[in-house]
Design a protein around this motif. Structure first.
Motif, PDB file in Angstrom:
ATOM      1  N   GLY A  63      29.618  47.737  55.826  1.00  0.00           N
ATOM      2  CA  GLY A  63      30.624  47.405  54.837  1.00  0.00           C
ATOM      3  C   GLY A  63      30.060  47.444  53.431  1.00  0.00           C
ATOM      4  N   ALA A  64      30.951  47.466  52.464  1.00  0.00           N
ATOM      5  CA  ALA A  64      30.517  47.442  51.068  1.00  0.00           C
ATOM      6  C   ALA A  64      30.102  46.024  50.700  1.00  0.00           C
ATOM      7  CB  ALA A  64      31.645  47.899  50.154  1.00  0.00           C
ATOM      8  N   PRO A  65      29.008  45.860  49.972  1.00  0.00           N
ATOM      9  CA  PRO A  65      28.598  44.504  49.575  1.00  0.00           C
ATOM     10  C   PRO A  65      29.636  43.893  48.648  1.00  0.00           C
ATOM     11  CG  PRO A  65      27.311  46.167  48.404  1.00  0.00           C
ATOM     12  CD  PRO A  65      28.105  46.898  49.438  1.00  0.00           C
ATOM     13  N   PRO A  66      29.787  42.571  48.682  1.00  0.00           N
ATOM     14  CA  PRO A  66      30.765  41.934  47.787  1.00  0.00           C
ATOM     15  C   PRO A  66      30.394  42.168  46.330  1.00  0.00           C
ATOM     16  CG  PRO A  66      29.333  40.299  48.804  1.00  0.00           C
ATOM     17  CD  PRO A  66      29.042  41.593  49.479  1.00  0.00           C
ATOM     18  N   GLU A  67      31.412  42.303  45.509  1.00  0.00           N
ATOM     19  CA  GLU A  67      31.178  42.583  44.088  1.00  0.00           C
ATOM     20  C   GLU A  67      32.235  41.887  43.248  1.00  0.00           C
ATOM     21  OE1 GLU A  67      31.506  46.394  41.046  1.00  0.00           O
ATOM     22  OE2 GLU A  67      30.670  46.712  43.042  1.00  0.00           O
ATOM     23  N   ARG A 164      40.972  48.626  49.760  1.00  0.00           N
ATOM     24  CA  ARG A 164      40.132  47.596  49.161  1.00  0.00           C
ATOM     25  C   ARG A 164      40.787  46.229  49.331  1.00  0.00           C
ATOM     26  NH1 ARG A 164      38.152  50.661  43.520  1.00  0.00           N
ATOM     27  NH2 ARG A 164      37.603  52.643  44.550  1.00  0.00           N
ATOM     28  N   ALA A 165      39.947  45.207  49.435  1.00  0.00           N
ATOM     29  CA  ALA A 165      40.453  43.840  49.563  1.00  0.00           C
ATOM     30  C   ALA A 165      39.686  42.931  48.607  1.00  0.00           C
ATOM     31  CB  ALA A 165      40.310  43.345  50.999  1.00  0.00           C
ATOM     32  N   TYR A 166      40.396  41.944  48.067  1.00  0.00           N
ATOM     33  CA  TYR A 166      39.832  41.063  47.045  1.00  0.00           C
ATOM     34  C   TYR A 166      40.182  39.615  47.362  1.00  0.00           C
ATOM     35  CZ  TYR A 166      40.053  45.577  44.604  1.00  0.00           C
ATOM     36  OH  TYR A 166      39.958  46.912  44.278  1.00  0.00           O
ATOM     37  N   THR A 167      39.243  38.721  47.032  1.00  0.00           N
ATOM     38  CA  THR A 167      39.486  37.289  47.169  1.00  0.00           C
ATOM     39  C   THR A 167      39.096  36.606  45.859  1.00  0.00           C
ATOM     40  OG1 THR A 167      39.055  35.344  48.555  1.00  0.00           O
ATOM     41  CG2 THR A 167      37.174  36.761  48.068  1.00  0.00           C
ATOM     42  N   ALA A 168      39.654  35.439  45.637  1.00  0.00           N
ATOM     43  CA  ALA A 168      39.333  34.670  44.430  1.00  0.00           C
ATOM     44  C   ALA A 168      38.522  33.451  44.827  1.00  0.00           C
ATOM     45  CB  ALA A 168      40.608  34.252  43.704  1.00  0.00           C
ATOM     46  N   ASP A 169      37.490  33.136  44.038  1.00  0.00           N
ATOM     47  CA  ASP A 169      36.680  31.956  44.339  1.00  0.00           C
ATOM     48  C   ASP A 169      37.171  30.771  43.508  1.00  0.00           C
ATOM     49  OD1 ASP A 169      35.673  32.174  41.757  1.00  0.00           O
ATOM     50  OD2 ASP A 169      33.702  32.927  42.378  1.00  0.00           O
ATOM     51  N   PRO A 170      36.672  29.570  43.786  1.00  0.00           N
ATOM     52  CA  PRO A 170      37.153  28.374  43.053  1.00  0.00           C
ATOM     53  C   PRO A 170      36.949  28.452  41.548  1.00  0.00           C
ATOM     54  CG  PRO A 170      35.991  27.711  45.042  1.00  0.00           C
ATOM     55  CD  PRO A 170      35.773  29.185  44.898  1.00  0.00           C
ATOM     56  N   ASP A 171      36.018  29.307  41.089  1.00  0.00           N
ATOM     57  CA  ASP A 171      35.784  29.453  39.648  1.00  0.00           C
ATOM     58  C   ASP A 171      36.740  30.461  39.005  1.00  0.00           C
ATOM     59  OD1 ASP A 171      33.690  27.622  39.678  1.00  0.00           O
ATOM     60  OD2 ASP A 171      32.220  29.162  40.208  1.00  0.00           O
ATOM     61  N   GLY A 172      37.614  31.057  39.807  1.00  0.00           N
ATOM     62  CA  GLY A 172      38.582  31.999  39.269  1.00  0.00           C
ATOM     63  C   GLY A 172      38.105  33.430  39.231  1.00  0.00           C
ATOM     64  N   ARG A 173      36.891  33.695  39.715  1.00  0.00           N
ATOM     65  CA  ARG A 173      36.391  35.069  39.719  1.00  0.00           C
ATOM     66  C   ARG A 173      37.000  35.855  40.888  1.00  0.00           C
ATOM     67  NH1 ARG A 173      30.000  34.310  39.657  1.00  0.00           N
ATOM     68  NH2 ARG A 173      30.617  32.983  41.420  1.00  0.00           N
ATOM     69  N   LEU A 174      37.323  37.097  40.618  1.00  0.00           N
ATOM     70  CA  LEU A 174      37.889  37.954  41.650  1.00  0.00           C
ATOM     71  C   LEU A 174      36.757  38.761  42.285  1.00  0.00           C
ATOM     72  CD1 LEU A 174      40.844  38.260  42.550  1.00  0.00           C
ATOM     73  CD2 LEU A 174      40.901  40.426  41.326  1.00  0.00           C
ATOM     74  N   ASN A 175      36.641  38.654  43.586  1.00  0.00           N
ATOM     75  CA  ASN A 175      35.534  39.260  44.309  1.00  0.00           C
ATOM     76  C   ASN A 175      36.064  40.301  45.283  1.00  0.00           C
ATOM     77  OD1 ASN A 175      32.994  39.748  45.351  1.00  0.00           O
ATOM     78  ND2 ASN A 175      33.013  37.986  46.713  1.00  0.00           N
TER      79      ASN A 175
END
Length: 249
Positions: A63-67, A164-175
């Motif tokens: 898989g592609a590394p998270p970015e 592509r798939a994206y998630t948001a972390d508690p700091d608001g960054r889109l990963n």
């Protein structure tokens, strides 16, 4: 007199023995009945156990590394529904300009078309749906944290697609947690998996790959693959029925 006492003492014992079948019959009501002997379980047989097997190095997870995506406003409350998918992909293009291979790889013509997509959602409603390669977004909890992730498809030439798939972390960054480009027949959601159907290279069959969240890698990985017969394809002698689409649980 002694013989008479012996007979009298035996009478209560005979009465008790006479009740035993009746009591036994009452206890059998509704009880389990034996179905007979069961076949002995047969485990796998290891062929040529003395042969020394090949040494296989650990494989790349595939898989592609998270970015983390730069150039996107913070996401409030980990709510990816507020993210504009076109603006998101445009931000990725700015971070990786002129990239044609790898997770961010994109044909130059496709990249140019995405840059030309309307950035205003209302203006985008008036443009040709096929003019912008970024497809309608979908949402699903892929990581199991109770919040939706954003799933984006980008149409490439020759029926290829970047998923592509994206998630948001508690700091608001889109990963970004998934990025793969395939000649896609279809894309499906099964539980928390993203399932891709692609041509297998064998006539009448297709390859089905399920991408699942991996907590250790913090990204989506291709966890299960199956080659299945195309529905409606005539069965050849000895062919098995198509396997089910791989899905979670």
């Amino acid at each position: 007199m002694k013989r008479l006492r012996t007979r009298i003492a035996a009478y209560p014992l005979l009465a008790v023995l006479a009740l035993v079948p009746l009591l036994t019959g009452c206890g059998d009501t509704g009880g389990l009945v034996s179905a007979g002997s069961t076949p002995t379980a047969s485990g796998p047989v290891h062929l040529w156990p003395d042969r020394r097997g090949a040494s296989v190095p650990p494989a790349d997870p595939g898989g592609a590394p998270p970015e983390y995506i730069k150039g996107i406003p913070p996401v409030h409350g980990e709510d990816v529904h507020a993210v504009d998918p076109v603006a998101l992909v445009q931000a990725e293009l700015r971070s990786h300009p002129n990239t044609e291979v790898g997770a961010d790889g994109m044909p130059a013509a496709t990249a140019a078309a995405i840059r030309a997509c309307a950035t205003d959602k209302e203006a985008r409603d008036d443009e040709d749906p096929e003019a912008c390669p970024v497809q309608k977004p979908y949402y699903r909890d892929l990581t199991g944290n109770g919040k939706d992730e954003l799933i984006v498809g980008i149409e490439f030439p020759d029926k290829m697609m970047s998923v592509r798939a994206y998630t948001a972390d508690p700091d608001g960054r889109l990963n970004r947690i998934m990025a793969t480009t395939e000649t896609v027949i279809s894309v499906e959601l099964a539980g928390g998996d993203v399932v891709l159907r692609v041509p297998s290279g064998n006539h009448g069959y297709e390859l089905v790959t399920a991408w699942s969240w991996d907590e250790k890698q913090r990204t989506m990985l291709p966890t299960r693959e199956q080659i299945v017969r195309v529905p409606g394809n005539p069965q050849a002698p000895g062919n098995r029925e198509p396997a089910p689409v791989p899905g979670r649980r």
